[in-house]
Design an enzyme around this catalytic site. Structure first.
Site, mmCIF file in Angstrom:
data_model
loop_
_atom_site.group_PDB
_atom_site.id
_atom_site.type_symbol
_atom_site.label_atom_id
_atom_site.label_comp_id
_atom_site.label_asym_id
_atom_site.label_seq_id
_atom_site.Cartn_x
_atom_site.Cartn_y
_atom_site.Cartn_z
ATOM 1 N N ARG A 341 -5.395 -4.047 -5.551
ATOM 2 C CA ARG A 341 -4.135 -4.108 -4.677
ATOM 3 C C ARG A 341 -4.503 -3.868 -3.427
ATOM 4 O O ARG A 341 -4.895 -2.981 -2.701
ATOM 5 C CB ARG A 341 -3.088 -3.082 -5.150
ATOM 6 C CG ARG A 341 -1.772 -3.412 -4.194
ATOM 7 C CD ARG A 341 -0.387 -2.964 -4.623
ATOM 8 N NE ARG A 341 -0.627 -1.367 -4.641
ATOM 9 C CZ ARG A 341 0.282 -0.768 -4.800
ATOM 10 N NH1 ARG A 341 1.748 -0.910 -5.072
ATOM 11 N NH2 ARG A 341 0.792 0.759 -4.941
ATOM 12 N N ASP A 638 4.043 8.432 -4.306
ATOM 13 C CA ASP A 638 3.295 7.776 -3.341
ATOM 14 C C ASP A 638 4.213 7.288 -2.104
ATOM 15 O O ASP A 638 5.311 7.710 -2.062
ATOM 16 C CB ASP A 638 2.543 6.530 -3.891
ATOM 17 C CG ASP A 638 3.522 5.481 -4.505
ATOM 18 O OD1 ASP A 638 4.732 5.608 -4.199
ATOM 19 O OD2 ASP A 638 2.991 4.440 -5.196
#
Length: 734
Positions: A341, A638
């Site tokens: 990612r 996160d």
């Protein structure tokens, strides 16, 4: 002062320049000078486009803010709202029907439904564990989690508890009965296994029986009938390996001598440079690029200490089995198929600066990521002395997840970037595949157009409830106060969002060609709840869903044995279960009927969550970790969870539900709690009582008090600035 090397219009941090020239380029047949010239050209050509896309975001947000401010005391007229969004170009015409044409995609993406891990690439140990999580022990996953309750003498304890072990064995037998049933009877009655004429036979007290579907027997290892061998089964494309060893501690207690049931688990893994990492400069970026290179070459290793012993963790080799007839070999991947990612379009990073006339500017981090993760991933396409012993893709593809894109123009820009990177790297066009995160509102309402913009590259769409909620709040910031965070999951738009993602993906031909994914289970310790609830994702037609750990991957893998996702997708094909009006329904509080204690509870919960995550991010550079909530329940946090919490409080502050004094008071109440939760960390620096001396505390406060001003509600600008301050302070003190 960063040591830099000039390359055309670029000034590259030496640590990055040397890494590329000395480690990444060898074995790729790419000339260093031509590579850096290509990087220079890509940066020069595409930076203005990137800047324009960000200006368009701000322009649309300003128009939406103004529209809501003019109507703040009126109920939302959904028809007028929809027409307004069409008028300003936020809501675009839906394209004609089409089918994606992506080719050269690995089976793990096209045909195998199963769990997907997401792991911070800056942590080599986590990355290795995730890559190796393709296979996992079901016995270990059950024994070590709350899936097996610690009641009736089944406590985990400090040594093996046979009572608990027997419950694990019984649970696993029940799983086998559902996934690979016998033609009669139960796996619980098994007293031995054998292979006769290429068929698996299971001995019971009533005689020998075969599988209800004999073709589910896929192979075996070892000598048949020896004390130590295994049986390989397959169901819905996922493999199950039954390990047999009557002399082992567990096998001795089992009538059939079975010592473990191993499940194919994390079929794919995303190595993350984005929301789960704290990468703010060249040193951080190179650490991630180097780990990604090691994963692709197959030579990444890490010294690990466990139970007083130190050993070297490396990537697992592939697994080889004898075919059922005893005549051939079957080789299965030993590792998860890896995506990477990249970051989105917003942030820049001073790992490279470039000259824009008389001014030096940091280069967009998303452009850098495409270039450098693409370069290092070349080593995963081939094996050899210069490329390492292992391969990632067996079809010649590099898989890049691109997050936080707003609408089809941004998807098209990413595809153009990938095409330009392929030219620089000398790769065939279409090598770099794209995973589209459906986590921004403008992408959700234009998803079909977004997919069409990447129709020859797309391999994955995924709903991300957390970021998507953050954007939902920020987009409609001026519309009024939002409902509480915990109530968001029950809103009209959420169900419409999850259903529409599947429906649009299937209509675009994703079945058998690309993944349709769903979001993360964040409660890392609550595995019993996960096993009960997360089956809803494959039942909804998702071919993959995110898990926070290898253990969770093994447990979630059971769901793909219970549910035939292909059959679910066939049933859903052609359906359109949502309307644009449902997707545009704003989660506003209908009336402000909260009691003062409810408001305080919501503020405290969010402030504690923000502080608990931010203090590790800013002070220690930890981008993803288990953060205890206000009730000490461990949650995998996160930046996406941070975005929701900070945006909700910014929204309540904007509309007078709370005051700045309420925010500060809550932060000061919660900081000592967070300090106490981190007391066992020797490197931790408390925030209390000198709050204004703590850059982490100030970052948390900034995120709330200036939340309405942050671009699309993103947290990165504040986090990066404060983390750089911490690193600068540390450098000065040294």
């Amino acid at each position: 002062m960063t040591d830099r090397v000039s390359a055309g219009n670029l000034r590259v941090a030496r640590v990055l320049y040397d890494f590329v020239n000395d480690e990444a380029l060898p074995g790729t047949d790419i000339d260093p000078d031509s590579f850096w010239a290509g990087v220079d050209k890509v940066v020069t050509d595409l930076t203005p486009r990137n800047q324009e896309l960000l200006r368009r975001r701000d322009e649309l947000q300003a128009q939406i803010d103004k529209w809501h401010r003019q109507r703040v005391i009126e109920p939302l007229d959904i028809d007028a709202y929809r027409d307004f969004l069409i008028e300003i170009g936020y809501l675009l015409p839906e394209p004609e029907d089409f089918t994606i044409t992506t080719s050269g995609v690995d089976d793990e993406i096209t045909t195998t439904a199963g769990p997907q891990l997401v792991v911070p690439v800056l942590n080599a140990r986590f990355a290795l564990n995730a890559a190796n999580a393709r296979w996992g022990s079901l016995y270990d996953a059950l024994y070590g989690t709350d899936v097996i309750p610690e009641t009736d003498g089944a406590e985990k304890g400090s040594s093996y508890n046979k009572v608990r072990g027997d419950k694990v064995i019984a649970y696993a037998r029940n799983f086998l009965d559902q996934a690979v049933p016998l033609e009669s009877g139960s796996w619980a009655d098994a007293t031995g296994l054998s292979v006769e004429d290429g068929r698996l036979q299971v001995a019971t007290a009533d005689g020998s029986v075969g599988l209800a579907e004999p073709a589910k027997f896929a192979g075996y290892t070892g000598q048949l009938g020896s004390p130590d061998w295994s049986v390989l089964l397959v169901n819905h494309g996922l493999h199950i390996e039954i390990l047999i060893d009557p002399q082992s501690p567990v096998g001795k207690t089992d009538r059939a001598g079975i010592k473990d049931v191993v499940l194919e688990s994390a079929v794919t893994t995303i190595m993350d440079f984005e929301d789960s990492v704290a990468a703010v400069d060249a040193d951080d970026k190179v650490l991630g690029y180097r780990n990604w290179l090691g994963l692709n070459k197959g030579d990444l290793s890490e010294e690990v200490s466990k139970d007083g012993k130190t050993f070297t963790r490396v990537l697992n080799a592939d697994r080889t089995y004898t075919t059922p007839d005893g005549q051939g070999e079957l080789t299965l991947p030993g590792r998860s198929l890896l995506f990477v990612r990249n970051v989105g379009h917003l942030m820049t990073n001073d790992a490279i600066v470039w000259s824009d006339g008389d001014e030096e500017k940091e280069v967009f981090e998303g452009i850098m990521d495409a270039l450098f993760t693409g370069l290092t991933a070349i080593h995963g396409l081939k094996t050899g002395e210069a490329n390492g012993p292992l391969q990632n893709s067996r079809t010649g593809s590099i898989y890049i997840v691109k997050p936080k894109m707003h609408g089809p123009d941004e998807v098209a820009f990413t595809c153009e970037l990938f095409s330009r990177v392929e030219d620089v790297l000398g790769l065939p066009q279409g090598t770099l595949k794209i995973g589209i995160m459906d986590e921004e509102r403008r992408t959700t309402v234009n998803l079909k157009a977004c997919i069409k913009a990447a129709a020859d590259r797309v391999v994955f769409i995924n709903t991300g409830f957390l970021d998507r909620t953050g954007d939902e709040i920020h987009t409609s910031m001026e519309a009024g106060p939002m409902i509480r965070k915990g109530a968001m999951k029950n809103t009209t738009w959420i169900k419409a969002y999850e259903d529409a993602n599947v429906d649009i993906g299937l209509a675009a031909g994703f079945k058998g060609k690309a993944q349709i994914g769903k979001g993360m289970w964040a409660m890392t310790e609550l595995m019993a709840d996960m096993v009960e609830q997360k089956i809803g994702q494959p039942k909804a037609g998702a071919t993959t869903a995110w898990v926070p750990s290898p253990t969770a991957a093994t447990l979630h893998a059971m769901h793909y044995h219970y549910v035939d996702v292909g059959a679910v997708q066939e049933e859903l094909a052609g359906k359109k279960r949502t309307t644009i009006e449902q997707l545009l329904t704003i989660p506003l509080a209908k009336e402000l009927a909260w009691a003062p204690e409810e408001i305080r509870e919501e503020v405290d919960n969010n402030c504690q969550s923000i502080l608990g995550y931010v203090v590790r991010w800013v002070a220690q550079g930890v981008g993803c970790s288990k953060v205890p909530d206000i009730h000490d329940v461990a949650l995998m946090e996160d930046r996406a969870t941070l975005r929701i919490s900070s945006q909700l409080l910014a929204n309540w502050l904007r509309h007078g539900v709370i005051t700045e004094e309420d925010v500060r008071a809550s932060l000061e109440r919660m900081a000592p709690l967070v300090d106490a939760q981190n007391a066992k960390d020797a490197a931790y620096q408390p925030m209390a009582p000198n709050f204004d001396d703590s850059l982490a505390f100030l970052a948390a406060q900034d995120l709330i008090l200036t939340g309405t001003q942050q671009p699309n509600g993103y947290t990165e600008p504040i986090l990066h600035r404060r983390r750089r301050e911490v690193k600068a302070r540390a450098a000065q003190s040294n």
